[in-house]
Design an enzyme around this catalytic site. Structure first.
Site, PDB file in Angstrom:
ATOM      1  CG  ASP A 147      16.406 -25.418  -2.198  1.00 14.04           C
ATOM      2  OD1 ASP A 147      16.922 -24.767  -1.239  1.00 14.04           O
ATOM      3  OD2 ASP A 147      15.231 -25.853  -1.867  1.00 14.04           O
TER       4      ASP A 147
ATOM      5  CG  ASP B 175      22.927 -18.791   0.381  1.00 19.22           C
ATOM      6  OD1 ASP B 175      22.224 -19.299  -0.448  1.00 19.22           O
ATOM      7  OD2 ASP B 175      24.159 -18.849   0.098  1.00 19.22           O
TER       8      ASP B 175
ATOM      9  CB  CYS C 276      27.242 -13.280  -5.936  1.00 11.96           C
ATOM     10  SG  CYS C 276      27.842 -14.714  -4.983  1.00 11.96           S
TER      11      CYS C 276
ATOM     12  CG  ASP D  98      28.585 -20.071  -5.342  1.00  7.10           C
ATOM     13  OD1 ASP D  98      29.102 -19.267  -6.270  1.00  7.10           O
ATOM     14  OD2 ASP D  98      27.558 -19.816  -4.833  1.00  7.10           O
TER      15      ASP D  98
END
Length: 346
Positions: free
Chosen positions: A49, A225, A17, A67
């Site tokens: 979000d 998260d 990430c 993702d």
């Protein structure tokens, strides 16, 4: 070339990430794009979000997210597990249950077939652990490997969680230790302790399913998260979306072993600087040391859930989380917004 010779992280400029486009840059890129309105679209891309939510009936809504990222581990199977756990997490953060997944994969043309096979096997195993299915996907050739998932899940519309419902008085609970960005950056230079990297890998492969299953039984007003924008970046999005401010007790935040020492040495991922640039104007750092601030901006991969919990339920949920998540932490409170800064460190 044998699979054991493949060093996936050496093929990527960024890890996990940490490759995420910065929140400030992303907001600029989306600025001015016309948003199509639909009364059944409960959460869309115009909200900061974790996933989109579309209402099908009074009892059912679709949760969708995607993702993917470059390797954060050299072992293909481990990389597949981490990428899958990370993608599934967005559905858990909305209070949903993931059900259907599609692979997204880019691989170099000379990547050994057994390495590609093990990468996919890691993703499949983690998805099946979540009780979901992989039903297909799409792959392309690319000089830099990447892997992830598009995930569809379900949630009751009246049980859906967003990152914008936090209320003054809520208690902030968090479910994983921080430091994966710093540790994986150090690992690329062979500077990270092996035991710390092993723990980081176990943390990143841990699903947020147990945390989700616990929190839906209590009055949780908001959840997100913590991934590429770091604890402070995602915390800022929660504060702004909820119209509140957060007080974070930096001494209550759990860091992965070795992360503090590396941060003090200045071994920091590029994403940390992007996150600081985005959020620091809204953060009162108070007495927090620089290394501690850096770790709070550290981009996490497959990070924990940050919950804003009704104070009447916080202690009970905290106790339940201690038995089922990598690191249950009570890290702060939500306060009325007084203007100016949104996050206060103590």
């Amino acid at each position: 070339m044998a699979e054991k010779e493949v060093k996936l992280t050496k093929l990527a400029k960024c890890a996990g990430c940490g490759a995420k486009v910065g929140a400030g840059t992303l907001a600029q890129l989306l600025e001015g794009i016309q948003v199509r309105r639909d009364p059944n679209l409960l959460v869309g891309f115009d909200r900061s979000d974790d996933a989109s939510v579309y209402k099908i009936s009074d009892d059912l809504a679709l949760v969708q997210t995607v993702d993917f990222f470059p390797p954060i581990a050299d072992d293909p199977y481990l990389f597949g597990q981490i990428a899958a756990a990370n993608a599934l997490s967005d559905v858990y953060a909305m209070g949903g249950e993931p059900k259907l997944c599609l692979n997204i994969m880019a691989v170099p043309k000379d990547m050994p077939p057994e390495a590609v096979h093990n990468l996919l096997r890691g993703g499949y195993d983690k998805v099946y652990e979540a009780g979901a299915l992989i039903t297909g996907g799409h792959s392309i050739l690319d000089e830099e490997p990447k892997y992830g998932l598009a995930v569809t899940g379900f949630v009751r519309p009246d049980k859906m969680l967003t990152n914008s419902g936090a209320k003054p008085g809520d208690v902030l609970l968090f479910t994983k230790p921080i430091g994966t960005g710093v540790l994986t950056t150090a690992a690329k230079a062979d500077m990270a302790p092996s035991e710390s990297i092993a723990l980081a890998h176990r943390t990143m492969t841990a699903l947020n399913k147990a945390a989700r299953d616990a929190m839906v039984k209590y009055r949780v007003h908001a959840c997100t998260d913590v991934t590429g924008f770091g604890l402070l970046g995602h915390g800022l999005e929660m504060a702004q979306g909820s119209g509140v401010e957060l007080e974070i007790d930096t001494g209550a935040v759990d860091f992965l072993p070795g992360a503090a020492e590396l941060a003090k040495m200045g071994i920091l991922p590029e994403g940390m600087y992007r996150n600081r640039s985005f959020a620091e104007s809204s953060v009162d750092s108070g007495p927090a040391e620089l290394w501690r601030q850096d770790l709070l901006y550290d981009p996490q991969t497959s990070g924990g859930l940050l919950m804003a919990v009704d104070p009447a339920d916080a202690e009970t949920l905290y106790g339940e989380l201690q038995d089922c998540v990598p690191s249950a932490q009570r890290i702060g409170t939500v306060r009325e917004y007084r203007g100016g800064k949104r996050i206060f460190l103590k």
